[in-house]
Design a protein around this motif. Structure first.
Motif, PDB file in Angstrom:
ATOM      1  N   VAL A   1     -19.465  -1.128  -6.815  1.00  0.00           N
ATOM      2  CA  VAL A   1     -19.244  -1.062  -5.377  1.00  0.00           C
ATOM      3  C   VAL A   1     -17.753  -1.238  -5.110  1.00  0.00           C
ATOM      4  CG1 VAL A   1     -19.763  -2.094  -3.138  1.00  0.00           C
ATOM      5  CG2 VAL A   1     -21.538  -1.984  -4.924  1.00  0.00           C
ATOM      6  N   VAL A   2     -17.178  -0.273  -4.395  1.00  0.00           N
ATOM      7  CA  VAL A   2     -15.731  -0.230  -4.171  1.00  0.00           C
ATOM      8  C   VAL A   2     -15.432  -0.254  -2.672  1.00  0.00           C
ATOM      9  CG1 VAL A   2     -13.613   1.070  -4.582  1.00  0.00           C
ATOM     10  CG2 VAL A   2     -15.474   1.171  -6.265  1.00  0.00           C
ATOM     11  N   LEU A   3     -14.475  -1.087  -2.285  1.00  0.00           N
ATOM     12  CA  LEU A   3     -13.990  -1.114  -0.901  1.00  0.00           C
ATOM     13  C   LEU A   3     -12.536  -0.656  -0.895  1.00  0.00           C
ATOM     14  CD1 LEU A   3     -14.172  -1.887   2.116  1.00  0.00           C
ATOM     15  CD2 LEU A   3     -13.503  -4.218   1.464  1.00  0.00           C
ATOM     16  N   ILE A   4     -12.239   0.355  -0.072  1.00  0.00           N
ATOM     17  CA  ILE A   4     -10.889   0.920   0.018  1.00  0.00           C
ATOM     18  C   ILE A   4     -10.381   0.754   1.446  1.00  0.00           C
ATOM     19  CG2 ILE A   4      -9.440   2.953  -0.309  1.00  0.00           C
ATOM     20  CD1 ILE A   4     -11.681   4.151  -2.031  1.00  0.00           C
ATOM     21  N   THR A   5      -9.320  -0.016   1.630  1.00  0.00           N
ATOM     22  CA  THR A   5      -8.744  -0.100   2.973  1.00  0.00           C
ATOM     23  C   THR A   5      -7.890   1.146   3.216  1.00  0.00           C
ATOM     24  OG1 THR A   5      -6.748  -1.309   2.274  1.00  0.00           O
ATOM     25  CG2 THR A   5      -8.681  -2.615   2.862  1.00  0.00           C
ATOM     26  N   GLY A   6      -7.906   1.624   4.443  1.00  0.00           N
ATOM     27  CA  GLY A   6      -7.169   2.848   4.760  1.00  0.00           C
ATOM     28  C   GLY A   6      -7.773   4.039   4.049  1.00  0.00           C
ATOM     29  N   GLY A   7      -9.085   4.215   4.195  1.00  0.00           N
ATOM     30  CA  GLY A   7      -9.783   5.260   3.445  1.00  0.00           C
ATOM     31  C   GLY A   7     -10.036   6.543   4.205  1.00  0.00           C
ATOM     32  N   SER A   8      -9.416   6.704   5.370  1.00  0.00           N
ATOM     33  CA  SER A   8      -9.726   7.875   6.194  1.00  0.00           C
ATOM     34  C   SER A   8      -8.834   9.075   5.917  1.00  0.00           C
ATOM     35  CB  SER A   8      -9.626   7.505   7.680  1.00  0.00           C
ATOM     36  OG  SER A   8      -8.325   7.046   7.987  1.00  0.00           O
ATOM     37  N   SER A   9      -7.711   8.866   5.238  1.00  0.00           N
ATOM     38  CA  SER A   9      -6.788   9.979   4.997  1.00  0.00           C
ATOM     39  C   SER A   9      -5.912   9.660   3.793  1.00  0.00           C
ATOM     40  CB  SER A   9      -5.909  10.236   6.226  1.00  0.00           C
ATOM     41  OG  SER A   9      -5.112   9.096   6.514  1.00  0.00           O
ATOM     42  N   GLY A  10      -5.106  10.638   3.393  1.00  0.00           N
ATOM     43  CA  GLY A  10      -4.110  10.435   2.358  1.00  0.00           C
ATOM     44  C   GLY A  10      -4.667   9.957   1.031  1.00  0.00           C
ATOM     45  N   ILE A  11      -3.946   9.026   0.411  1.00  0.00           N
ATOM     46  CA  ILE A  11      -4.336   8.515  -0.893  1.00  0.00           C
ATOM     47  C   ILE A  11      -5.702   7.844  -0.846  1.00  0.00           C
ATOM     48  CG2 ILE A  11      -3.777   6.731  -2.609  1.00  0.00           C
ATOM     49  CD1 ILE A  11      -0.811   7.437  -2.200  1.00  0.00           C
ATOM     50  N   GLY A  12      -5.956   7.054   0.187  1.00  0.00           N
ATOM     51  CA  GLY A  12      -7.243   6.355   0.284  1.00  0.00           C
ATOM     52  C   GLY A  12      -8.423   7.296   0.307  1.00  0.00           C
ATOM     53  N   LYS A  13      -8.329   8.356   1.085  1.00  0.00           N
ATOM     54  CA  LYS A  13      -9.417   9.340   1.151  1.00  0.00           C
ATOM     55  C   LYS A  13      -9.585  10.056  -0.180  1.00  0.00           C
ATOM     56  CE  LYS A  13     -11.138  13.269   3.851  1.00  0.00           C
ATOM     57  NZ  LYS A  13     -11.565  14.019   2.653  1.00  0.00           N
ATOM     58  N   SER A  14      -8.466  10.420  -0.800  1.00  0.00           N
ATOM     59  CA  SER A  14      -8.528  11.110  -2.080  1.00  0.00           C
ATOM     60  C   SER A  14      -9.192  10.241  -3.141  1.00  0.00           C
ATOM     61  CB  SER A  14      -7.111  11.497  -2.531  1.00  0.00           C
ATOM     62  OG  SER A  14      -7.140  12.203  -3.743  1.00  0.00           O
TER      63      SER A  14
ATOM     64  N   SER B   1     -16.335  12.132   6.871  1.00  0.00           N
ATOM     65  CA  SER B   1     -16.007  11.409   5.650  1.00  0.00           C
ATOM     66  C   SER B   1     -17.160  11.496   4.646  1.00  0.00           C
ATOM     67  CB  SER B   1     -15.710   9.932   5.960  1.00  0.00           C
ATOM     68  OG  SER B   1     -15.479   9.201   4.769  1.00  0.00           O
ATOM     69  N   ASN B   2     -16.816  11.633   3.369  1.00  0.00           N
ATOM     70  CA  ASN B   2     -17.812  11.727   2.309  1.00  0.00           C
ATOM     71  C   ASN B   2     -18.384  10.369   1.908  1.00  0.00           C
ATOM     72  OD1 ASN B   2     -17.562  14.558   2.049  1.00  0.00           O
ATOM     73  ND2 ASN B   2     -15.750  14.302   0.768  1.00  0.00           N
ATOM     74  N   PHE B   3     -17.844   9.298   2.476  1.00  0.00           N
ATOM     75  CA  PHE B   3     -18.348   7.949   2.205  1.00  0.00           C
ATOM     76  C   PHE B   3     -18.258   7.150   3.502  1.00  0.00           C
ATOM     77  CE2 PHE B   3     -13.986   8.616   0.836  1.00  0.00           C
ATOM     78  CZ  PHE B   3     -13.274   7.663   1.540  1.00  0.00           C
ATOM     79  N   PRO B   4     -19.050   6.080   3.637  1.00  0.00           N
ATOM     80  CA  PRO B   4     -19.042   5.311   4.884  1.00  0.00           C
ATOM     81  C   PRO B   4     -17.683   4.697   5.169  1.00  0.00           C
ATOM     82  CG  PRO B   4     -20.891   4.676   3.474  1.00  0.00           C
ATOM     83  CD  PRO B   4     -20.010   5.550   2.649  1.00  0.00           C
ATOM     84  N   LEU B   5     -17.279   4.745   6.447  1.00  0.00           N
ATOM     85  CA  LEU B   5     -16.044   4.106   6.891  1.00  0.00           C
ATOM     86  C   LEU B   5     -16.388   2.939   7.808  1.00  0.00           C
ATOM     87  CD1 LEU B   5     -13.707   7.139   7.724  1.00  0.00           C
ATOM     88  CD2 LEU B   5     -13.529   5.600   5.765  1.00  0.00           C
ATOM     89  N   LEU B   6     -15.849   1.780   7.502  1.00  0.00           N
ATOM     90  CA  LEU B   6     -16.076   0.579   8.297  1.00  0.00           C
ATOM     91  C   LEU B   6     -14.849   0.305   9.162  1.00  0.00           C
ATOM     92  CD1 LEU B   6     -17.449  -1.657   5.397  1.00  0.00           C
ATOM     93  CD2 LEU B   6     -18.788  -0.287   7.016  1.00  0.00           C
ATOM     94  N   ALA B   7     -15.074  -0.291  10.324  1.00  0.00           N
ATOM     95  CA  ALA B   7     -13.966  -0.632  11.212  1.00  0.00           C
ATOM     96  C   ALA B   7     -13.197  -1.816  10.632  1.00  0.00           C
ATOM     97  CB  ALA B   7     -14.491  -0.968  12.604  1.00  0.00           C
ATOM     98  N   LEU B   8     -11.910  -1.629  10.411  1.00  0.00           N
ATOM     99  CA  LEU B   8     -11.081  -2.712   9.884  1.00  0.00           C
ATOM    100  C   LEU B   8      -9.627  -2.443  10.243  1.00  0.00           C
ATOM    101  CD1 LEU B   8     -11.278  -4.427   6.410  1.00  0.00           C
ATOM    102  CD2 LEU B   8      -9.085  -3.657   7.283  1.00  0.00           C
ATOM    103  N   ASP B   9      -8.993  -3.459  10.789  1.00  0.00           N
ATOM    104  CA  ASP B   9      -7.551  -3.441  11.053  1.00  0.00           C
ATOM    105  C   ASP B   9      -6.977  -4.587  10.238  1.00  0.00           C
ATOM    106  OD1 ASP B   9      -4.971  -3.860  12.024  1.00  0.00           O
ATOM    107  OD2 ASP B   9      -5.492  -3.315  14.079  1.00  0.00           O
ATOM    108  N   VAL B  10      -6.136  -4.289   9.245  1.00  0.00           N
ATOM    109  CA  VAL B  10      -5.679  -5.340   8.338  1.00  0.00           C
ATOM    110  C   VAL B  10      -4.853  -6.411   9.038  1.00  0.00           C
ATOM    111  CG1 VAL B  10      -5.752  -3.913   6.259  1.00  0.00           C
ATOM    112  CG2 VAL B  10      -3.648  -3.996   7.621  1.00  0.00           C
ATOM    113  N   SER B  11      -4.410  -6.152  10.261  1.00  0.00           N
ATOM    114  CA  SER B  11      -3.657  -7.162  11.003  1.00  0.00           C
ATOM    115  C   SER B  11      -4.568  -8.087  11.812  1.00  0.00           C
ATOM    116  CB  SER B  11      -2.637  -6.495  11.932  1.00  0.00           C
ATOM    117  OG  SER B  11      -3.286  -5.763  12.953  1.00  0.00           O
ATOM    118  N   LYS B  12      -5.893  -7.849  11.731  1.00  0.00           N
ATOM    119  CA  LYS B  12      -6.846  -8.663  12.495  1.00  0.00           C
ATOM    120  C   LYS B  12      -7.881  -9.250  11.539  1.00  0.00           C
ATOM    121  CE  LYS B  12      -6.203  -5.875  16.661  1.00  0.00           C
ATOM    122  NZ  LYS B  12      -6.826  -4.963  17.663  1.00  0.00           N
ATOM    123  N   ILE B  13      -7.780 -10.562  11.320  1.00  0.00           N
ATOM    124  CA  ILE B  13      -8.602 -11.228  10.313  1.00  0.00           C
ATOM    125  C   ILE B  13     -10.095 -11.106  10.619  1.00  0.00           C
ATOM    126  CG2 ILE B  13      -9.170 -13.483   9.321  1.00  0.00           C
ATOM    127  CD1 ILE B  13      -6.245 -14.202   9.457  1.00  0.00           C
TER     128      ILE B  13
END
Length: 267
Positions: free
Chosen positions: A4-17, A42-54
């Motif tokens: 099970v992998v969690l990727i922050t910033g997974g909607s575009s660019g390197i994260g999406k790739s 998106s080919n995988f689920p995207l969760l709401a997350l803002d890394v500046s908000k704990i």
């Protein structure tokens, strides 16, 4: 069992790739975005997350564990670019960049550690930058925030050694992504003493991104690291000269290296 992998910033660019590549190779992938509803394809689920908000970090991590039962790999990919003469970058923008590029990743790491410790296993991959190995003109804040994450990783590795939790850095060079669109640019002011050099450097930096490497190379490196028993402390991915620049910094006298950079940026 699928990792099970969690990727922050997974909607575009390197994260999406990376997410697409891992999904196609049998991993259970969750990505994150500040606005996941904008990426219905998106080919995988995207969760709401803002890394500046704990609070959003905690909710996203809890959601992954609730849905998948475990969390094996965290890829701290979310980040932001910033350019400008340090003298002219507003203090709030400097702080915002460090919130995204340093404090955010630290807080995501803190959120996943209890679960990984419970599992007595885990891998954390921090996406830094080759720019984090050197102070670059008009990219000083970005270099500093990414360089700080490199050092934080070195410390974390030793502190987590007893828990079978691995951590590593992957420093990309220039890749063809949309980072320029999301980067904060200090304006090129007509009355700025830095106008000429900053304007020219900005054009050079943007051209490097436009002609950058395919993000698929990062995806393949991440896949390789996940399947490595004992990952190294640092990995670099990019053009030969970008990686070699780190070697040169290590072996050349400081002022020689400084002159090389200034010549490259035509300063």
């Amino acid at each position: 069992m699928s990792k099970v992998v969690l990727i922050t910033g997974g909607s575009s660019g390197i994260g999406k790739s990376v997410g697409d590549y891992l999904s196609s190779n049998g991993y259970t992938v969750f990505g994150t975005s500040r606005n996941p509803d904008n990426y219905k394809d998106s080919n995988f689920p995207l969760l709401a997350l803002d890394v500046s908000k704990i609070d959003t970090i905690k909710l996203a991590v809890e959601s992954v564990i609730e849905r998948a039962g475990r969390l094996d790999v965290l890829i701290n990919n979310a980040g932001a670019g910033i350019t400008g003469p340090i003298e002219e970058i507003p203090e709030e923008e400097i702080k915002r960049n460090f919130e995204t590029n340093l404090f955010g990743p630290i807080n995501v790491i803190k959120a996943v550690l209890p679960q990984m410790r419970l599992q007595n296993a885990g891998l954390i991959i921090n996406i830094t930058s080759i720019a984090g190995y050197m102070g670059l003109p008009y990219r000083g804040i970005y270099s500093a925030s990414k360089g700080a994450l490199e050092l934080i990783t070195e410390t974390f590795r030793m502190e987590l050694n007893d828990f079978n939790i691995k951590m590593t850095n992957v420093a990309p060079g220039d890749f063809a992504t949309n980072i320029v669109a999301g980067r904060y640019h200090a304006p090129v002011a007509n009355d700025s003493p830095y106008k000429k050099h900053y304007s020219n450097t900005l054009k050079l930096m943007n051209s490097h991104v436009d002609s950058g490497k395919d993000p698929a190379l990062m995806a393949k490196m991440i896949f390789k690291i996940i399947n490595t028993k004992n990952p190294r402390v640092h990995y670099k991915v990019g053009e030969f000269m970008q990686k070699f620049s780190i070697v040169l910094k290590r072996i050349l006298p400081d002022t020689w290296y400084e002159r090389l950079l200034m010549k490259h940026y035509k300063l």
